[in-house]
Design an enzyme around this catalytic site. Structure first.
Site, short mmCIF file in Angstrom:
data_model
loop_
_atom_site.label_atom_id
_atom_site.label_comp_id
_atom_site.label_asym_id
_atom_site.label_seq_id
_atom_site.Cartn_x
_atom_site.Cartn_y
_atom_site.Cartn_z
CE1 TYR A 180 38.09 -23.73 18.29
CE2 TYR A 180 36.80 -23.40 16.29
CZ TYR A 180 38.01 -23.59 16.91
OH TYR A 180 39.16 -23.62 16.16
CE LYS A 226 40.76 -20.99 18.08
NZ LYS A 226 42.04 -21.08 18.81
CG ASN A 275 38.35 -27.18 6.62
OD1 ASN A 275 38.14 -26.00 6.35
ND2 ASN A 275 37.42 -27.97 7.11
N GLY A 315 24.79 -25.42 11.01
CA GLY A 315 25.95 -24.54 11.17
C GLY A 315 26.96 -24.61 10.03
CG PHE A 336 49.36 -24.47 18.64
CD1 PHE A 336 48.82 -24.31 17.38
CD2 PHE A 336 50.74 -24.52 18.77
CE1 PHE A 336 49.63 -24.19 16.27
CE2 PHE A 336 51.56 -24.40 17.67
CZ PHE A 336 51.01 -24.24 16.42
CE1 TYR A 386 46.92 -21.80 12.34
CE2 TYR A 386 45.63 -23.22 13.77
CZ TYR A 386 46.75 -22.44 13.56
OH TYR A 386 47.67 -22.32 14.54
CB SER A 392 39.44 -20.75 13.19
OG SER A 392 38.55 -21.52 12.42
CB SER A 405 43.36 -32.10 28.52
OG SER A 405 43.50 -31.04 27.59
NE ARG A 442 33.60 -26.29 5.49
CZ ARG A 442 32.37 -26.05 5.02
NH1 ARG A 442 32.20 -25.64 3.77
NH2 ARG A 442 31.32 -26.22 5.79
CG ASP A 467 49.86 -30.38 25.35
OD1 ASP A 467 49.89 -30.13 24.14
OD2 ASP A 467 48.87 -30.89 25.91
C1 WQD Z 1 34.22 -30.42 6.40
C2 WQD Z 1 33.10 -30.77 5.46
C3 WQD Z 1 30.99 -31.17 6.53
C4 WQD Z 1 32.14 -34.79 8.67
C5 WQD Z 1 35.57 -27.38 11.42
C6 WQD Z 1 35.41 -26.22 12.38
C7 WQD Z 1 36.48 -25.20 12.17
C8 WQD Z 1 37.83 -25.84 12.29
C9 WQD Z 1 37.96 -27.03 11.40
C10 WQD Z 1 39.05 -26.23 14.31
C11 WQD Z 1 31.78 -30.09 5.80
C12 WQD Z 1 31.49 -32.42 5.86
C13 WQD Z 1 32.16 -33.67 7.87
C14 WQD Z 1 31.35 -35.91 8.27
C15 WQD Z 1 30.69 -34.69 6.30
N1 WQD Z 1 37.98 -26.25 13.65
N2 WQD Z 1 31.46 -33.62 6.71
N3 WQD Z 1 30.66 -35.80 7.10
O1 WQD Z 1 33.15 -27.84 9.57
O2 WQD Z 1 34.68 -27.01 7.74
O3 WQD Z 1 35.42 -26.90 10.09
O4 WQD Z 1 36.88 -27.93 11.59
O5 WQD Z 1 39.58 -26.50 15.20
O6 WQD Z 1 36.32 -24.20 13.09
O7 WQD Z 1 34.14 -25.65 12.19
O8 WQD Z 1 35.31 -29.09 9.00
O9 WQD Z 1 35.95 -31.45 8.74
O10 WQD Z 1 33.95 -30.88 10.20
O11 WQD Z 1 33.77 -30.62 7.74
O12 WQD Z 1 30.05 -34.66 5.26
O13 WQD Z 1 31.27 -36.93 8.97
O14 WQD Z 1 32.84 -32.19 5.56
O15 WQD Z 1 29.60 -31.04 6.38
O16 WQD Z 1 31.15 -29.78 4.61
P1 WQD Z 1 34.51 -27.67 9.06
P2 WQD Z 1 34.77 -30.57 9.00
#
Ligand code: WQD
Length: 341
Positions: A155, A159, A184, A302, A86, A182, A130, A40, A236, A37
């Protein structure tokens, strides 16, 4: 108990959020992890925390996987029998702003690992992929046969390309690989000693929730409540990081059982259950009795409406399923946040 000359499992990014929990699970399963690691996006004190949790000395090298010569010394010094890779940048928004940083780091790191695995005849690789590879799936729950959708970010594209690199390499070499998609990852180790440490304001929901409840952020913004879901917020599949860590151990054992050299398979790693943003917020408030100021804001660019996993393939082939609930994950995440004060 691990024997002193047990071959090592190289864990790149082993001090990070998912990597550190996987190191604990590997030790509990009798493997000998060796961490690489560059710290960073993690703290060197994670190593002592891992030693505290496991009661074992942890071997680690402070090294960037882009440093091919440095990485080669690790392969030369250790007898490595498998790799869990990772090490990668993971901030979706940053990847849109700095795409070359993401392509160079995430893809070159993987290529360096693969070339050394070939040189030192290491066969087994578990790759961090992911659920982002699915985009908005046509059918839910999404299974591993679902078509991959054009990536929403550099990103996400790293993947998809990483998976393709492995499929191509496995076809023509002794390499065997499991691609773990993965959903969430949330939560923290129940000891409260390791967890997620986002740099700056968190992008992800649960880190934002716990920092808001701790008073570090003024309020949480829910990104849109006009989606076509029962309560209007996105859905999610939130998986406890300890369950996710254990999936890596099962993936490694699965690879070690394979007889064909070219094995390469993707597996969804989720709970199989979807929860909305409002359900996560309500569960957090109920389980921790904390106040959580939040407001409804506009949609985030997105974001897909809903995604959750079909987990049958992992259940059947990896003999793995998620055991921990959303409530448990949120309580563990909160314990971790409280330990940071
Ligand atoms: C979850 C939900 C948001 C923050 C991302 C990456 C994915 C993976 C995991 C890895 C969504 C909502 C979020 C906030 C909110 N990355 N939200 N307010 O977008 O499903 O996945 O993380 O390394 O590749 O895209 O996860 O936790 O950001 O969001 O309402 O302040 O929570 O809109 O619906 P996501 P997330």
């Amino acid at each position: 108990m691990t024997l002193p000359n047990t071959p090592a499992i190289l864990v790149t990014g082993g001090a990070g959020f998912i990597g550190s929990h996987t190191v604990v699970s590997l030790i509990e399963a009798g493997f000998r992890p060796v961490i690489v690691d560059d710290f960073s996006n993690s703290s060197p004190n994670v190593i002592q925390r891992l030693e505290q949790i496991t009661g074992k000395a942890i071997a680690y090298y402070t090294l960037d996987c882009l440093d091919l010569q440095g990485l080669k010394t690790v392969f030369a010094q250790e007898t490595i029998s498998g790799v869990i890779h990772f090490a990668a940048h993971k901030a979706v928004g940053e990847s849109v702003q700095q795409p070359l940083k993401y392509y160079r780091n995430n893809l070159d790191s993987l290529l360096n690992v693969l070339s050394l695995m070939q040189e030192y005849q290491v066969q087994d690789l578990v790759f961090s992929s992911s659920a982002t590879v699915y985009g908005q799936p046509d059918n839910l729950p999404v299974d591993e046969q679902a078509p991959l959708k054009p990536a929403e970010s550099p990103y996400g594209f790293t993947k998809q390309v990483g998976e393709q690199i492995l499929r191509d390499a496995c076809k023509v070499s002794a390499l065997r690989s499991v691609l773990l998609r993965y959903f969430n990852p949330i939560g923290a180790h129940p000891s409260g000693l390791i967890g997620e440490l986002p740099l700056g304001p968190p992008n992800n929901l649960v880190p934002y929730i716990i920092q808001t409840a701790a008073g570090l952020r003024e309020r949480l913004t829910v990104f849109g409540n006009d989606y076509a879901t029962p309560d209007g917020t996105c859905i999610r599949d939130y998986i406890h990081v300890v369950d996710l860590a254990q999936a890596h151990v099962q993936a490694l054992k699965h690879l070690q059982k394979q007889t064909e050299a070219s094995y390469c398979e993707a597996f969804n790693i989720g709970t199989g259950k979807g929860n909305s943003v409002l359900e996560v917020i309500q569960t957090f408030i109920q389980e921790t009795n904390q106040g959580l100021p939040y407001t409804i804001g506009p949609r985030r660019a997105g974001d897909v409406t809903a995604v959750y996993a079909s987990v049958q393939k992992a259940e059947k082939q990896l003999d793995w399923h998620a055991e921990r609930s959303l409530a448990q994950a949120l309580v563990d995440a909160w314990r971790w946040q409280c330990s940071l004060k």
